[in-house]
Design a protein around this motif. Structure first.
Motif, PDB file in Angstrom:
ATOM      1  N   ILE A 117      -4.024  -4.342  -5.855  1.00 55.60           N
ATOM      2  CA  ILE A 117      -3.554  -4.129  -4.593  1.00 55.60           C
ATOM      3  C   ILE A 117      -4.918  -4.064  -3.531  1.00 55.60           C
ATOM      4  O   ILE A 117      -4.936  -4.701  -2.375  1.00 55.60           O
ATOM      5  CB  ILE A 117      -2.537  -3.182  -4.158  1.00 55.60           C
ATOM      6  N   ILE A 118      -5.741  -3.104  -3.851  1.00 50.35           N
ATOM      7  CA  ILE A 118      -6.836  -3.040  -2.957  1.00 50.35           C
ATOM      8  C   ILE A 118      -7.871  -4.024  -3.046  1.00 50.35           C
ATOM      9  O   ILE A 118      -8.351  -4.507  -4.090  1.00 50.35           O
ATOM     10  CB  ILE A 118      -7.661  -1.648  -3.354  1.00 50.35           C
ATOM     11  N   ARG A 143     -12.050   0.062  -4.057  1.00 48.01           N
ATOM     12  CA  ARG A 143     -11.365   0.019  -5.096  1.00 48.01           C
ATOM     13  C   ARG A 143     -12.064   0.350  -6.411  1.00 48.01           C
ATOM     14  O   ARG A 143     -11.506   1.060  -7.350  1.00 48.01           O
ATOM     15  CB  ARG A 143     -11.073  -1.469  -5.379  1.00 48.01           C
ATOM     16  N   VAL A 144     -13.104   0.403  -6.348  1.00 43.92           N
ATOM     17  CA  VAL A 144     -14.131   0.876  -7.816  1.00 43.92           C
ATOM     18  C   VAL A 144     -13.544   2.409  -7.845  1.00 43.92           C
ATOM     19  O   VAL A 144     -13.550   2.922  -8.750  1.00 43.92           O
ATOM     20  CB  VAL A 144     -15.386   0.255  -7.758  1.00 43.92           C
ATOM     21  N   PHE A 195       0.802  -1.224  -0.157  1.00 41.67           N
ATOM     22  CA  PHE A 195      -0.142  -0.101  -0.050  1.00 41.67           C
ATOM     23  C   PHE A 195       0.731   1.243   0.059  1.00 41.67           C
ATOM     24  O   PHE A 195       0.571   2.279  -0.634  1.00 41.67           O
ATOM     25  CB  PHE A 195      -0.986  -0.050   1.315  1.00 41.67           C
ATOM     26  N   THR A 196       1.908   1.158   0.663  1.00 40.08           N
ATOM     27  CA  THR A 196       3.106   2.329   0.450  1.00 40.08           C
ATOM     28  C   THR A 196       3.314   2.795  -0.824  1.00 40.08           C
ATOM     29  O   THR A 196       3.281   3.883  -1.253  1.00 40.08           O
ATOM     30  CB  THR A 196       4.231   2.033   1.621  1.00 40.08           C
ATOM     31  N   LEU A 197       3.499   1.737  -1.531  1.00 39.80           N
ATOM     32  CA  LEU A 197       4.026   1.662  -2.904  1.00 39.80           C
ATOM     33  C   LEU A 197       3.112   2.362  -3.836  1.00 39.80           C
ATOM     34  O   LEU A 197       3.299   3.265  -4.424  1.00 39.80           O
ATOM     35  CB  LEU A 197       4.817   0.389  -3.336  1.00 39.80           C
ATOM     36  N   PHE A 198       1.694   1.849  -3.616  1.00 39.67           N
ATOM     37  CA  PHE A 198       0.833   2.413  -4.344  1.00 39.67           C
ATOM     38  C   PHE A 198       0.297   3.962  -3.960  1.00 39.67           C
ATOM     39  O   PHE A 198       0.299   4.471  -5.003  1.00 39.67           O
ATOM     40  CB  PHE A 198      -0.753   1.505  -4.031  1.00 39.67           C
ATOM     41  N   ALA A 239     -11.276   7.622  -1.457  1.00 37.88           N
ATOM     42  CA  ALA A 239     -11.133   6.274  -1.586  1.00 37.88           C
ATOM     43  C   ALA A 239      -9.814   5.794  -1.094  1.00 37.88           C
ATOM     44  O   ALA A 239      -9.906   4.898  -0.250  1.00 37.88           O
ATOM     45  CB  ALA A 239     -11.696   5.798  -2.830  1.00 37.88           C
ATOM     46  N   ALA A 240      -8.752   6.545  -1.425  1.00 38.76           N
ATOM     47  CA  ALA A 240      -7.594   5.996  -1.197  1.00 38.76           C
ATOM     48  C   ALA A 240      -7.326   6.277   0.402  1.00 38.76           C
ATOM     49  O   ALA A 240      -6.845   5.434   1.225  1.00 38.76           O
ATOM     50  CB  ALA A 240      -6.275   6.738  -1.808  1.00 38.76           C
ATOM     51  N   ILE A 241      -7.778   7.325   0.825  1.00 45.71           N
ATOM     52  CA  ILE A 241      -7.894   7.512   2.483  1.00 45.71           C
ATOM     53  C   ILE A 241      -8.715   6.596   3.406  1.00 45.71           C
ATOM     54  O   ILE A 241      -8.329   6.220   4.329  1.00 45.71           O
ATOM     55  CB  ILE A 241      -8.155   9.277   2.644  1.00 45.71           C
ATOM     56  N   GLY A 242      -9.838   6.196   2.738  1.00 45.41           N
ATOM     57  CA  GLY A 242     -10.535   5.645   3.409  1.00 45.41           C
ATOM     58  C   GLY A 242     -10.082   4.229   3.639  1.00 45.41           C
ATOM     59  O   GLY A 242     -10.096   3.645   4.650  1.00 45.41           O
ATOM     60  N   SER A 243      -9.418   3.652   2.537  1.00 48.01           N
ATOM     61  CA  SER A 243      -8.561   2.364   2.433  1.00 48.01           C
ATOM     62  C   SER A 243      -7.627   2.576   3.620  1.00 48.01           C
ATOM     63  O   SER A 243      -7.071   1.492   4.364  1.00 48.01           O
ATOM     64  CB  SER A 243      -7.899   2.144   1.176  1.00 48.01           C
ATOM     65  N   MET A 244      -6.778   3.718   3.522  1.00 46.20           N
ATOM     66  CA  MET A 244      -5.523   3.887   4.354  1.00 46.20           C
ATOM     67  C   MET A 244      -6.132   3.943   5.954  1.00 46.20           C
ATOM     68  O   MET A 244      -5.648   3.079   6.839  1.00 46.20           O
ATOM     69  CB  MET A 244      -5.152   5.292   4.244  1.00 46.20           C
ATOM     70  N   MET A 245      -7.321   4.417   6.267  1.00 47.72           N
ATOM     71  CA  MET A 245      -7.765   4.617   7.606  1.00 47.72           C
ATOM     72  C   MET A 245      -8.167   3.244   7.986  1.00 47.72           C
ATOM     73  O   MET A 245      -8.090   2.731   9.073  1.00 47.72           O
ATOM     74  CB  MET A 245      -8.861   5.626   8.024  1.00 47.72           C
ATOM     75  N   ALA A 246      -8.635   2.494   7.190  1.00 44.53           N
ATOM     76  CA  ALA A 246      -9.318   1.011   7.257  1.00 44.53           C
ATOM     77  C   ALA A 246      -8.202   0.146   7.592  1.00 44.53           C
ATOM     78  O   ALA A 246      -8.121  -0.764   8.571  1.00 44.53           O
ATOM     79  CB  ALA A 246     -10.101   0.628   6.383  1.00 44.53           C
ATOM     80  N   LEU A 247      -6.917   0.344   6.995  1.00 41.26           N
ATOM     81  CA  LEU A 247      -5.744  -0.541   7.020  1.00 41.26           C
ATOM     82  C   LEU A 247      -4.795  -0.179   8.177  1.00 41.26           C
ATOM     83  O   LEU A 247      -4.231  -0.768   8.580  1.00 41.26           O
ATOM     84  CB  LEU A 247      -4.868  -0.484   5.765  1.00 41.26           C
ATOM     85  N   ALA A 248      -5.020   1.198   8.647  1.00 44.80           N
ATOM     86  CA  ALA A 248      -4.216   1.605   9.799  1.00 44.80           C
ATOM     87  C   ALA A 248      -4.320   0.440  11.047  1.00 44.80           C
ATOM     88  O   ALA A 248      -3.254   0.630  11.838  1.00 44.80           O
ATOM     89  CB  ALA A 248      -4.725   2.960  10.275  1.00 44.80           C
TER      90      ALA A 248
END
Length: 434
Positions: free
Chosen positions: A416-417, A292-293, A228-231, A339-348
């Motif tokens: 990735i997502i 992801r969509v 996710f860091t690379l993405f 959407a990217a930030i939402g994934s970031m917070m969910a994965l945190a």
């Protein structure tokens, strides 16, 4: 006890203040340097790149938040340092007109302070959000706080843009000082008392003995965190390439004044706000589409908008479509970003326990490095291209390159997502503990 919706909105005010100050540095000052002062675009590109480079310290701030607490102090002090840096950066730009070397030295110091302030305040805030927010609320909290940041950017760019006509250096200095003072006051009132009331934001004593390098290595060893860091790095490079060249493009190719180009930047960020709000309502409220969509849609839409901007400089009366094309770019940028930030917070909160701040710091550093690199590459590429061809074509080539990077980012997101990763339903949280 977890953060209530009111507390989340309060913390969002800090993001609003961050956006309000940063947009003046990356958009308005950049445009004045390139157009009014006729300086090469690479100079503000290097200065903005410096402020992003300083933010490589974000993992340190995040790790400190995980192990020592006291986030409130660093949120407030960071905002104060940012406000001071913004004022000094404006003063340094003014000095460049009469004492170039002195102005440049002051500007370098100022942008270093800006990077330090954003890193300390922003990362400490995100760590507080990630640790004190209920896991099911994290993506929604990210949406709310980033919407408020974009709202601050859009409103500041629009209001300052109108107040700045007719342009004068003294007026710009006064406006920056006013925005900076207001940001410090609002931040202090917004964050005061929240950390003390939410003990979940204070990490366990056991974690305090872990050295920073060990803690960071443990996070990097997590496969999902690493990929996710690379993405984040690639997608944010694409996202920020236009940041330093859109206003100069509007001024050089279409003849817009400083106030008009600043207002154009405000319209773009207004589009970002609408895009974020659209995803927040659709994905969070009605569960339409996965994260992801929305990320893929945002990337591909951004690429199409950039190709449109590139084409406008090549056609007669293209300036009439500059505003809608810029708003469209903001709209799709907003879809991708939230959407990217939402994934970031969910994965945190996934992986090793009590490392939310370190993960957010790692991803924040990746974003900052990408932002600095993207802005610098975009500005340098425009400078080189302008020596080889006309202004409109030079900017168009860089916009096309950025569109290609967004296309690659869309492919990465598809791989990735998680396909089923969706934002949580806000309505479910109404009965949660506040």
């Amino acid at each position: 006890m977890t953060l209530s919706w009111l507390s989340i909105f309060r913390l969002g005010l800090v993001q609003l203040c961050l956006g309000a100050l940063v947009v003046l540095m990356t958009s308005t000052l950049n445009r004045v340097m390139v157009v009014e002062l006729a300086l090469p675009a690479v100079l503000p590109g290097l200065l903005v790149g410096l402020h992003y480079a300083i933010q490589i310290t974000r993992p340190n701030w995040g790790f400190r938040s995980d192990t020592r607490g006291n986030r409130t102090t660093f949120v407030i002090l960071g905002m104060a340092v940012l406000a001071l840096g913004a004022f000094l950066a404006t003063l340094g730009m003014i000095w460049m007109q009469t004492a170039y070397l002195a102005g440049l030295v002051l500007s370098i110091l100022a942008y270093a302070l800006i990077g330090l302030g954003v890193g300390a305040s922003g990362t400490s805030l995100l760590a507080l959000l990630a640790t004190a927010t209920h896991p099911r609320r994290r993506a929604a909290a990210a949406t709310i706080t980033w919407l408020m940041m974009i709202f601050g950017i859009a409103v500041t760019a629009t209001v300052v843009g109108k107040a700045l006509d007719p342009y004068s250096p003294q007026l710009l200095l006064e406006l920056v000082a006013l925005v900076g003072a207001a940001a410090v006051v609002v931040t202090t009132l917004a964050v005061y008392g929240i950390e003390r009331r939410h003990r979940s934001a204070t990490p366990a004593t056991l974690e305090r003995a872990v050295p920073f390098r060990v803690g960071l290595a443990e996070i990097w060893a997590e496969r999902r965190a690493r990929h996710f860091t690379l993405f984040i790095f690639l997608s944010m490079t694409a996202y920020f390439m236009q940041e330093l060249i859109l206003e100069p493009y509007a001024g050089l190719s279409f003849g817009l004044t400083p106030g008009q180009s600043t207002a154009l930047s405000g319209a773009q960020n207004g589009g970002v706000f609408v895009g974020m709000l659209l995803v927040g309502i659709a994905a969070t409220g009605f569960k339409i589409g996965s994260l992801r969509v929305w990320i893929i849609t945002g990337c591909l839409g951004s690429a199409l908008a950039l190709l449109t901007l590139a084409a406008l400089g090549q056609i007669p009366q293209g300036g009439t479509l500059l505003l809608p094309a810029t708003v469209a770019l903001g709209l799709f940028n907003g879809m991708f970003a939230v959407a990217a930030i939402g994934s970031m917070m969910a994965l945190a909160g996934e992986g090793r326990h009590a490392r939310e701040g370190t993960r957010m710091g790692l991803w924040g550093a990746s974003q900052a490095i990408a932002a600095g690199l993207g802005g610098l590459v975009g500005a340098a590429a425009v400078d080189i291209a302008r020596h080889l061809t006309d202004d409109a074509t030079a900017f168009g080539l860089v916009f096309t390159l950025e569109a290609g990077l967004f296309g690659i980012a869309a492919v990465m997101a598809a791989q990735i997502i998680g396909a089923g990763q969706v934002a949580p339903d806000i309505k479910r949280f109404q009965g949660d503990s506040a």
